[in-house]
Design a protein around this motif. Structure first.
Motif, mmCIF file in Angstrom:
data_model
loop_
_atom_site.group_PDB
_atom_site.id
_atom_site.type_symbol
_atom_site.label_atom_id
_atom_site.label_comp_id
_atom_site.label_asym_id
_atom_site.label_seq_id
_atom_site.Cartn_x
_atom_site.Cartn_y
_atom_site.Cartn_z
ATOM 1 N N ARG A 78 51.898 28.709 42.061
ATOM 2 C CA ARG A 78 52.678 29.258 41.044
ATOM 3 C C ARG A 78 52.333 30.668 40.482
ATOM 4 N N GLU A 79 50.980 31.062 40.450
ATOM 5 C CA GLU A 79 50.478 32.532 40.014
ATOM 6 C C GLU A 79 51.009 33.556 41.150
ATOM 7 N N ASP A 138 44.302 41.287 46.793
ATOM 8 C CA ASP A 138 43.374 40.442 46.545
ATOM 9 C C ASP A 138 43.789 39.181 45.975
ATOM 10 N N LEU A 156 44.332 43.157 41.462
ATOM 11 C CA LEU A 156 45.377 42.377 42.407
ATOM 12 C C LEU A 156 45.965 43.342 43.392
ATOM 13 N N THR A 167 54.472 34.795 40.982
ATOM 14 C CA THR A 167 54.650 35.736 39.954
ATOM 15 C C THR A 167 54.415 37.078 40.632
ATOM 16 N N LEU A 168 53.528 37.198 41.613
ATOM 17 C CA LEU A 168 52.967 38.495 42.086
ATOM 18 C C LEU A 168 54.160 39.303 42.665
ATOM 19 N N TRP A 195 41.364 37.162 50.863
ATOM 20 C CA TRP A 195 41.251 35.700 49.961
ATOM 21 C C TRP A 195 42.715 35.197 50.225
ATOM 22 N N TYR A 245 41.857 36.570 45.040
ATOM 23 C CA TYR A 245 40.607 35.762 44.626
ATOM 24 C C TYR A 245 40.808 35.006 43.422
ATOM 25 N N ARG A 246 41.297 35.829 42.407
ATOM 26 C CA ARG A 246 41.441 35.478 41.115
ATOM 27 C C ARG A 246 42.389 34.215 40.980
ATOM 28 N N LEU A 247 43.399 34.073 42.023
ATOM 29 C CA LEU A 247 44.336 33.174 41.828
ATOM 30 C C LEU A 247 44.104 31.740 41.967
ATOM 31 N N GLU A 248 44.530 31.010 41.257
ATOM 32 C CA GLU A 248 44.098 29.510 41.382
ATOM 33 C C GLU A 248 45.173 28.725 41.962
#
Lengths: 359, 140
Positions: free
Chosen positions: B86-87, B78, B65, B90-91, B107, B80-83
């Motif tokens: 909300r996510e 990156d 990340l 939290t980063l 992304w 890419y993995r986040l949908e």
């Protein structure tokens, strides 16, 4: 002597108690716990907030399952890096507080060294300890590294990925083709049903260190192949399947995968495995290694295991069990044992190190 | 800012090194483009051009990340993995934007409205096998 290990470097919140560096008395991983309901059914992902929610019950469960009291511990070990600072901080800070409150010493562990120790631990337990010097291939979604490993756990970096990690290549190719995340398991399940010689993927020669990996070109080659083979309808069908059912069975995936795509998956997986094993074998040869250790999430890949076995390498190749391949805390506790023996303790003001390297 | 063309990975890294000198010293840089377009390759050049790390040390942050280079002078992120947004929340990216650091995000366009409006966008497009078209725009 028992060590409590705590791991929170990325998506998983984990705790484990390991005795004498070989016996895993308990190993609890929050995202795989059978008792999801107890923790609100949340799969910890990405967030320090999710780690925070899970850390106390996970540690308590690891202690309870192993019948260990805090004051019985010889040390408390926590991952100090590499990883996301916010995530690392949760496990490390909790470990520090426990250490401060109980007087049990704190040991800081590198996450990558933990992965190597997962395999070392199981080799010892099986009565076939790893012989040194060894080459360690650490291969997961975030890492693809080759290390030389000497007696006394001294490390030297031999090679690493210049771009994507191997696990990331599996994830991105799977997503591109409409399969679920993480991509490794589904590609591994379908690959044996395809012809691995059907699509020829070549790796560009790289300048510089011959033991470095590169997977970005392979990912792009798969993308180009998909774009030129009119696959949009089947990809859309798989995405629709995934929307209806977040975790399709291998049979459902197979029904949604034409033979040509099975061939593509098999060819892709074979290319990844060839890249990993060719460079690992070259690394082993370069240091006259007496064993090869594979660890990290991609070590679960059955194609990789079979290919390593079939390669007829002149030294043993060690893989961890599936449970100790992906992120866990037993590996952190195991990696702490040699440090405990050396009295290599961490002070309570140690900071999380996002970019920590092993060598 | 103009549009550039590169004919190989090496040229894309070299362009990143040149862009590093003209990008704002801190704030958001969105790197956009399809899978395999060369976002991480260009990031290698930018990180190296800023003297934060050698290009070969810059690898993909998809799984991890956030990668940090040069003691917090450059972050390579990156999503890419986040949908979900909300996510993203939290980063802790907000904290990075407050620092005196360049924050390169791959992304990130999927979460465009949750990121600072003041940004540089670098669009990378595969023209041919190894050829890339790279367009830089700045907005307030």
């Amino acid at each position: 002597m028992r060590i409590l290990g705590i791991e929170s470097s990325c998506d998983e919140t984990a705790a484990a108690v390991v005795e004498d560096g070989v016996t895993v008395l308990s190993s609890v991983v929050a995202s795989q716990m059978s008792t999801h309901g107890k923790y609100g059914g949340v799969v910890p992902e990405l967030a320090s907030r999710e780690h925070l929610r899970a850390i106390v019950p996970v540690v308590r469960e690891a202690l309870d399952l192993s019948g260990t009291k805090l004051e019985d511990l010889a040390a408390i070990a926590a991952t100090v890096g590499p990883g996301l600072v916010g995530s690392l901080l949760v496990g490390l800070t909790y470990a520090k507080s426990l250490s401060f409150a109980t007087g049990v010493p704190l040991i800081a562990v590198n996450h990558i060294e933990g992965h190597i120790h997962a395999t070392v631990l199981e080799a010892r337990r099986a009565g076939t300890p790893v012989e040194f010097p060894a080459v360690a291939l650490v291969v997961s979604g975030g890492h693809t590294h080759l290390f030389e490993l000497r007696e006394g756990f001294e490390y030297r970096l031999l090679g690493r990925t210049r771009d994507d990690a191997a696990g990331e290549a599996f994830d991105k190719v799977a997503k591109l083709l409409g399969y679920s995340y993480p991509g490794g398991p589904v590609v591994d399940q379908l690959s044996p049903l395809g012809d691995a010689a059907a699509v020829r993927f070549t790796f560009a020669k790289m300048k510089g260190n011959a033991l470095d990996f590169s997977f970005s070109g392979l990912k792009t080659a798969v993308l180009r192949w998909v774009e030129s083979h009119d696959m949009q309808a089947e990809i859309a069908a798989r995405r629709a399947l995934l929307r209806e059912n977040p975790s399709p069975t291998p049979e459902q995936w197979l029904a949604a995968t034409p033979q040509r795509t099975l061939d593509l998956l098999a060819s892709f997986q074979r290319a990844v495995i060839a890249e990993l094993l060719t460079r690992a074998a070259a690394a082993a040869e370069s240091i006259a290694a007496r064993s090869l250790i594979v660890s990290g999430g991609v070590a679960c890949n059955s194609g990789l295991r079979a290919a390593a076995k079939a390669a007829g390498l002149p030294y043993p190749v060690y893989f961890p069990s599936v449970g100790l391949s992906t992120d866990n805390a037993a590996m952190i506790a195991a990696a702490a044992f040699p440090k405990l023996a050396r009295g290599d303790f961490a002070s309570l003001d140690i900071a999380a190190q996002a970019n920590l390297t092993l060598a | 800012m103009p549009t550039y063309r590169t004919a190989s990975e090496e040229e894309t890294v070299a362009l990143g090194e040149r862009l590093a000198r003209v990008l704002p010293p801190h704030g958001l840089v969105l790197l956009t483009g399809n899978l395999g377009a060369g976002k991480t390759t260009l990031a290698k050049g930018i990180v190296s051009g800023l003297g934060a790390a050698p290009a070969e040390e810059v690898s993909s942050p998809t799984f991890t990340l956030i990668h940090e280079y040069g003691n917090g002078r450059v972050y390579h992120v990156d999503l890419y993995r986040l949908e979900e947004p909300r996510e993203l929340a939290t980063l802790g990216l907000d904290e990075l934007f407050e620092r005196d650091a360049l924050v390169l995000i791959e992304w990130g366009e999927r979460f465009g409205r949750f990121l600072p409006a003041e940004r540089t966008e670098i669009r990378i497009r595969a023209v041919d096998h190894d050829e890339r078209e790279i367009e830089v725009t700045q907005s307030l």
